[in-house]
Scaffold this active site. Structure first.
Site, PDB file in Angstrom:
ATOM      1  N   ARG A 277       0.843  -1.194   0.000  1.00  0.00           N
ATOM      2  CA  ARG A 277       0.000   0.000   0.000  1.00  0.00           C
ATOM      3  C   ARG A 277       0.881   1.247   0.000  1.00  0.00           C
ATOM      4  O   ARG A 277       1.864   1.309   0.730  1.00  0.00           O
ATOM      5  CB  ARG A 277      -0.901   0.010   1.234  1.00  0.00           C
ATOM      6  CG  ARG A 277      -1.852  -1.172   1.336  1.00  0.00           C
ATOM      7  CD  ARG A 277      -2.572  -1.155   2.671  1.00  0.00           C
ATOM      8  NE  ARG A 277      -3.456  -2.299   2.825  1.00  0.00           N
ATOM      9  CZ  ARG A 277      -4.133  -2.564   3.934  1.00  0.00           C
ATOM     10  NH1 ARG A 277      -4.009  -1.765   4.995  1.00  0.00           N
ATOM     11  NH2 ARG A 277      -4.918  -3.619   3.999  1.00  0.00           N
TER      12      ARG A 277
ATOM     13  N   ASP B 109       0.910   5.548   0.410  1.00  0.00           N
ATOM     14  CA  ASP B 109       0.146   6.642   1.008  1.00  0.00           C
ATOM     15  C   ASP B 109      -0.270   7.671  -0.027  1.00  0.00           C
ATOM     16  O   ASP B 109       0.220   7.671  -1.162  1.00  0.00           O
ATOM     17  CB  ASP B 109       0.978   7.343   2.086  1.00  0.00           C
ATOM     18  CG  ASP B 109       1.235   6.465   3.296  1.00  0.00           C
ATOM     19  OD1 ASP B 109       0.410   5.573   3.565  1.00  0.00           O
ATOM     20  OD2 ASP B 109       2.268   6.669   3.968  1.00  0.00           O
TER      21      ASP B 109
ATOM     22  N   ARG C  64      10.078   7.478   4.257  1.00  0.00           N
ATOM     23  CA  ARG C  64      10.044   8.930   4.457  1.00  0.00           C
ATOM     24  C   ARG C  64      10.705   9.340   5.771  1.00  0.00           C
ATOM     25  O   ARG C  64      11.328  10.400   5.868  1.00  0.00           O
ATOM     26  CB  ARG C  64       8.603   9.423   4.384  1.00  0.00           C
ATOM     27  CG  ARG C  64       8.016   9.314   2.978  1.00  0.00           C
ATOM     28  CD  ARG C  64       6.502   9.351   2.981  1.00  0.00           C
ATOM     29  NE  ARG C  64       6.000  10.601   3.554  1.00  0.00           N
ATOM     30  CZ  ARG C  64       4.707  10.797   3.824  1.00  0.00           C
ATOM     31  NH1 ARG C  64       3.817   9.829   3.594  1.00  0.00           N
ATOM     32  NH2 ARG C  64       4.315  11.960   4.330  1.00  0.00           N
TER      33      ARG C  64
END
Length: 258
Positions: free
Chosen positions: A50, A52, A197
């Site tokens: 998945r 974001d 990130r």
């Protein structure tokens, strides 16, 4: 029932993330709608990972099951005719029922692109991260190597991460510079929520001289997210490769060199 694997590419800035949402704004929503038209029945897809909101993919792998008998071209050109411009099917491949886009994946690779310039980007806005202060390459490269291996990445996972274990194996992490552009390449067996990130954020702190490279190793050992750098923007993050065993017979699973 036939199982089909697809390779897809998408611009994450146009979606609220990969996963289907009640507002039907996910990449999964757009893909399932288009597949249903070609299949003639509702379709549910499963992705390798998945992403974001704002995160892109030059190569995401998914699978779905269908009773429809269609040529491979229908799952590519046919489906693409019903998709928005921001998402496209690259290839389609019938696979054995034992294949699973998520659980059969051996490694996933991400690239983060960062513009290091006093002025923010305009044309590339949404497609590259940005940091205004000068960054030093060598300290970031030294810090990156402290993260390679099998570790508890609790200091680099989001508070809302739902993974059962924070243990991940980071196979490689490289940092390169070309002019004002930095690229961070990471490959792992799997990633935690916001892990890439958060790693980029920590490396940027080192690159701007706020901390020494050893600080990243200390974060890893402390396993405390509150001591780490803020989560970096999603803009420059790309899922760009998913690796599977050759036995599945999938096409080349790396799209383009950004």
């Amino acid at each position: 029932m036939v199982r089909i694997a697809l390779g897809i590419e998408y611009d994450g800035s146009r979606f609220c993330g990969w996963q289907t949402q009640t507002a039907v704004c996910g990449v999964q929503d757009a893909l399932q709608r288009a597949l249903a038209v070609i299949a003639g029945h509702p379709v549910e897809v499963v992705a390798a990972g998945r992403t974001d909101a704002g995160v892109h993919a030059t190569l995401q792998v998914v699978h779905f099951d269908t009773v429809a008998q269609r040529p491979d071209s229908a799952w590519v050109r046919g489906v693409n005719s019903f998709l928005p411009d921001s998402v496209v099917v690259l290839w389609a491949q019938p696979v054995n029922a034992g294949f699973h886009a998520r659980f059969s994946a051996q490694t996933r690779s991400y690239r983060y692109l960062l513009l290091n310039h006093p002025v923010r980007p305009a044309i590339a806005a949404g497609r590259i991260g940005w940091f205004h202060a000068p960054l030093a390459l060598a300290p970031m490269q030294a810090a990156a190597q402290l993260l390679v291996g099998t570790h508890d990445f609790s200091a680099f996972r989001a508070a809302e991460c739902q993974a059962k274990s924070p243990i991940r194996t980071l196979h490689s992490l490289s940092v390169k510079q070309t002019g004002h552009r930095f690229s961070f390449d990471l490959s792992a067996n799997a990633f935690l929520h916001h892990m890439v990130r958060n790693i980029v954020g920590a490396l940027v702190y080192v690159g701007k001289g706020k901390y020494s490279p050893e600080w990243v190793g200390e974060l890893l050992a402390q396993r405390d997210r509150s001591r780490a750098a803020p989560t970096f923007a999603a803009d420059g993050l790309y899922l760009n490769a998913v690796r599977y065993a050759p036995e599945w017979g999938l096409p080349d699973t790396q799209r383009i060199d950004l």
